[in-house]
Scaffold this active site. Structure first.
Site, PDB file in Angstrom:
ATOM      1  N   GLY A 100       3.657  -0.965 -11.827  1.00 13.50           N
ATOM      2  CA  GLY A 100       4.134   0.426 -11.807  1.00 13.50           C
ATOM      3  C   GLY A 100       5.080   0.719 -10.664  1.00 13.50           C
ATOM      4  O   GLY A 100       5.311  -0.102  -9.782  1.00 13.50           O
ATOM      5  N   ASP A 134       3.021   0.474   1.161  1.00 17.47           N
ATOM      6  CA  ASP A 134       3.233   1.801   1.739  1.00 17.47           C
ATOM      7  C   ASP A 134       4.198   2.713   0.988  1.00 17.47           C
ATOM      8  O   ASP A 134       4.420   3.853   1.385  1.00 17.47           O
ATOM      9  CB  ASP A 134       3.709   1.649   3.198  1.00 17.47           C
ATOM     10  N   GLY A 135       4.810   2.177  -0.067  1.00 20.02           N
ATOM     11  CA  GLY A 135       5.719   3.018  -0.845  1.00 20.02           C
ATOM     12  C   GLY A 135       7.081   3.236  -0.209  1.00 20.02           C
ATOM     13  O   GLY A 135       7.875   4.038  -0.688  1.00 20.02           O
ATOM     14  N   ARG A 192      18.815   5.798  -6.974  1.00 19.84           N
ATOM     15  CA  ARG A 192      19.479   4.980  -7.984  1.00 19.84           C
ATOM     16  C   ARG A 192      19.447   5.649  -9.329  1.00 19.84           C
ATOM     17  O   ARG A 192      18.659   6.570  -9.572  1.00 19.84           O
ATOM     18  CB  ARG A 192      18.922   3.557  -8.021  1.00 19.84           C
ATOM     19  N   ASP A 269       8.421  -7.351 -15.020  1.00 18.79           N
ATOM     20  CA  ASP A 269       8.514  -5.967 -14.521  1.00 18.79           C
ATOM     21  C   ASP A 269       9.888  -5.690 -13.938  1.00 18.79           C
ATOM     22  O   ASP A 269      10.218  -4.535 -13.661  1.00 18.79           O
ATOM     23  CB  ASP A 269       7.419  -5.687 -13.476  1.00 18.79           C
ATOM     24  N   ASN A 270      10.687  -6.739 -13.775  1.00 17.61           N
ATOM     25  CA  ASN A 270      12.054  -6.557 -13.289  1.00 17.61           C
ATOM     26  C   ASN A 270      13.076  -6.799 -14.395  1.00 17.61           C
ATOM     27  O   ASN A 270      14.233  -7.125 -14.123  1.00 17.61           O
ATOM     28  CB  ASN A 270      12.322  -7.488 -12.109  1.00 17.61           C
TER      29      ASN A 270
END
Ligand code: AMP
Ligand code: MG
Length: 520
Positions: A100, A134-135, A192, A269-270
Site C-alpha cells: 500500500g 515513517d512515511g 507527482r 507493486d511498482n
C-alpha cells in the site's frame, strides 16, 4: 489556484471504514482516507511548468503560499479528501502481502483539457500502510524522482510525472547503506502526477484475499476510466484489459531498453496498470554497456532486475497480474494466449528497437545476429551506451581509423580495444556498412531519425548526485540546470557539452553514482 477537482477512485470504489491513522490490514476496500502530515518549514525548490500547465496551474498560482502549503501537506484543497491506496505485491519474486501507499498520499483527481490527473504527495507522512516505516522521504531520493520522471517524459518514455519538489523543514533518519550508520537528512516531498497510480498490486491484494467483488469493481473502474476503447462485455472485457496492459507494459520496457534505463525494483507493486514507469528508487542508466548491470545494491547478488532481464521480468509480473484477474475470467486459456503473445513479440520488438538505434529501418534476416554481435562487443569493450549510439550516426563511414578512435574515446577501458577485439570491431563495422547500404534513407534522413531515437543527454547517476550534493548545501542551481537540460534530451546543446561525457573517475565508487540502496 482553482483546480477542477473530480474524484472518481474514491467515489466509485469501496473505502476503508476506519478513519484513524493506525497501521493495519485493510480488507474489502481499495483505499483509506488519511490526511498528510503537517510540515515544519516547507520551502519550494522547483516546479515543473509543463506539468503545472497540463493540470491547469498557472505560473502565478505556483508562486503562491497556497500552492506550497497544498503540495507539502499543510493545507487541503477545498472539497477533497486525501487518501492512500491499498495494494500488495510480489517483491523480488516472493509474495509480500499488503504493502500500500506507505508514504504516498493522493490529494485528489483533477480534470483539465479533458484529461484526468491524480495528484499525489510522496513523503507526506504515515498512512495505515506505513508498516514499520515513517512515511517520509529524503531530499536526495526526491531530487532523483523529480528530475528523472520529467526527464523520462521528455525522452518519450511512458512515466508518472512530477509537479513540484519541496523541502519540508523536517529531519528524517536514514541508514543509507544499511550498515548501522544512521544519520539525519533533509525531508522533502515530491508532488507527482499521473492519470492513475493503480498498480498490478492493487489487483493482487484483492485476489489474494478472495475478495472477488471488490476485484471486479476495481477492474470495471479501470476499464471505464482508463481503457475506454474496451467495448466487450462479460469475461471478455477482463481478457481485453489484460491484453491492453500487456501491450502497454511491453511498450514501456522497450523504451527503457532504448534509452538504457534500469528501473532497479521491478516488483509488482511498482508496475503501473497503465504501463507507466513508476516509483523512481535505485534506478540507473547504463554507462558501460552491460546487460547484467543493476544499480540496486539490494539486488547485487542475484541481479534479478538487471538491464538485460527487464522484458522477461515484465512477463513474470504479467503472470502475477493474470493470476490476480483469473477469478474474473475463470478460464486460463485466454490469459495464457496473451502471455504467449507477449513472449512471442518481445524478441522482435527488441530487435526493432535496437536496429532503429543503429539506423536500420528496413528488415533483414541477419539483423538479430548483427545486433547480438554488437552487444557483445560493446560489453567486452566497456563502451558507454549513450555516447556510442549517439555518435554512431555521425561516424565517418568507411574511415576505420576515425571509427576506432571514437570507440576508444567512448570506452571505460580503451586499453582493451587491441588485438582480437579490435579486429572483431573492424569486422563488425564492415558488415554494418554493407547492411547500411541497403537502407533506402539518405544519410541526412537517417541521422535525423537516429538522433530522435538515441538521446544525447540522460540523467546519469553521478549527474543526479552532483545536483543532490549541491542541494544539500542549499544550492539548487544544478537541479535547475539538469531539469532544463533534460527537457530537450535529443537536441544538440552546445553549452551543455560537459554532460555528454563518460562517468568521471571520481564517481566510480561513490555512493549514489554507481550503486544505490533502496533507502529513500
Ligand atoms: P518501494 O520499495 O519504495 O516501492 O516501497 C515498497 C513499499 O514500502 C511501499 O508500500 C511503500 O509505500 C513502502 N515504503 C517505502 N518507504 C517507506 C517509508 N519511508 N515509510 C512508509 N512506507 C514506505
Ligand atoms: Mg513502490
Amino acid at each position: 489556484m482553482k483546480l477542477n477537482s473530480n474524484d472518481t477512485f474514491t467515489t466509485a470504489l469501496p473505502a476503508d471504514p476506519i478513519v484513524e491513522n493506525t497501521r493495519r490490514q485493510v480488507e474489502n476496500a481499495c483505499f483509506s482516507y488519511v490526511a498528510p502530515k503537517k510540515t515544519a518549514a516547507p520551502k519550494l525548490v522547483h516546479v515543473s511548468k509543463e506539468m503545472a500547465t497540463a493540470i491547469g496551474i498557472t505560473e502565478e498560482d505556483s508562486a503562491t503560499s497556497h500552492f506550497l502549503k497544498v503540495m507539502t501537506g499543510n493545507e487541503i484543497l477545498p472539497n477533497t479528501k486525501p487518501y492512500a491506496m491499498c495494494y500488495g505485491g510480489h517483491q523480488f519474486g516472493n509474495w509480500a502481502g499488503q504493502l500500500g501507499d506507505g508514504r504516498a498520499i493522493n490529494l485528489t483527481e483533477v480534470v483539465h483539457n479533458d484529461k484526468r490527473w491524480a495528484i499525489q504527495l510522496k513523503g507526506a507522512g504515515e498512512t495505515p500502510y506505513s508498516r514499520t516505516a515513517d512515511g517520509l522521504a529524503v531530499l536526495r531520493s526526491s531530487i532523483r524522482e523529480y528530475l528523472c520522471s520529467e526527464a523520462m517524459y521528455h525522452l518519450g518514455v511512458p512515466t508518472t510525472r512530477a509537479l513540484s519538489l519541496a523541502l519540508t523543514g523536517d529531519r528524517v533518519l536514514r541508514d543509507v547503506m544499511y550498515d548501522g550508520n544512521s544519520a539525519y537528512e533533509k525531508g522533502a516531498i515530491v508532488a507527482r502526477v499521473a492519470p492513475s497510480f493503480i498498480r498490478f498490486g492493487n489487483f493482487e491484494i484483492l485476489a489474494s484475499r478472495g475478495d472477488v467483488n471488490t476485484l471486479k469493481q476495481l477492474a470495471d473502474y479501470t476499464i471505464t476510466h482508463f481503457f475506454p476503447e474496451i467495448k466487450t462485455t462479460g469475461t471478455a472485457k477482463y481478457v481485453d484489459l489484460f491484453k491492453a496492459v500487456s501491450t502497454q507494459s511491453l511498450t514501456m520496457v522497450m523504451h527503457w531498453q532504448r534509452v538504457g534505463f534500469v528501473h532497479g525494483v521491478m516488483n509488482t507493486d511498482n508496475m503501473s496498470i497503465l504501463g507507466l514507469t513508476i516509483d523512481y528508487g535505485p534506478y540507473g542508466w547504463l554507462e558501460e554497456y552491460d546487460p547484467g548491470w543493476t544499480p540496486n545494491t539490494t539486488d547485487r547478488q542475484h541481479k534479478r532486475y538487471r538491464y538485460g532481464a527487464q522484458s522477461q521480468v515484465v512477463l513474470w509480473n504479467l503472470y502475477q497480474l493474470a493470476n490476480a484477474l483469473y477469478p474474473l475470467i475463470e478460464d486460463a486459456e485466454p490469459l495464457e494466449a496473451v502471455l504467449k503473445t507477449y513472449q512471442d513479440s518481445y524478441g522482435n520488438a527488441y530487435i526493432e528497437i535496437m536496429t532503429s538505434k543503429i539506423g536500420l529501418f528496413s528488415k533483414d534476416k541477419n539483423d538479430p545476429e548483427l545486433i547480438a554481435n554488437l552487444e557483445q562487443l560493446l560489453h567486452r569493450s566497456a563502451i558507454d551506451m549513450t555516447i556510442f549510439f549517439r555518435t554512431l550516426a555521425v561516424l565517418p563511414q568507411g574511415d576505420m581509423e576515425a571509427t576506432i578512435a571514437l570507440l576508444k574515446e567512448a570506452s571505460y577501458q580503451p586499453e582493451k580495444i587491441v588485438g582480437v577485439p579490435l579486429q572483431d570491431w573492424k569486422d563488425w563495422f564492415i558488415k554494418y556498412d554493407t547492411r547500411l547500404a541497403i537502407e533506402q534513407l539518405s544519410v541526412a534522413e537517417r541521422v535525423e531519425k537516429m538522433n530522435a531515437i538515441n538521446p544525447k543527454y540522460v540523467l546519469r547517476n553521478y549527474m543526479a548526485q552532483l545536483a543532490i550534493d549541491a542541494a544539500d548545501q542549499g544550492d539548487f542551481s544544478i537541479v535547475e540546470e539538469l531539469y532544463t537540460l533534460l527537457k530537450n534530451p535529443y537536441d544538440e546543446q552546445p553549452t551543455a557539452q560537459k554532460w555528454f561525457a563518460k562517468r568521471p573517475d571520481w564517481a566510480n565508487d561513490k555512493v549514489g553514482c554507481s550503486m544505490l540502496s533502496c533507502s529513500s
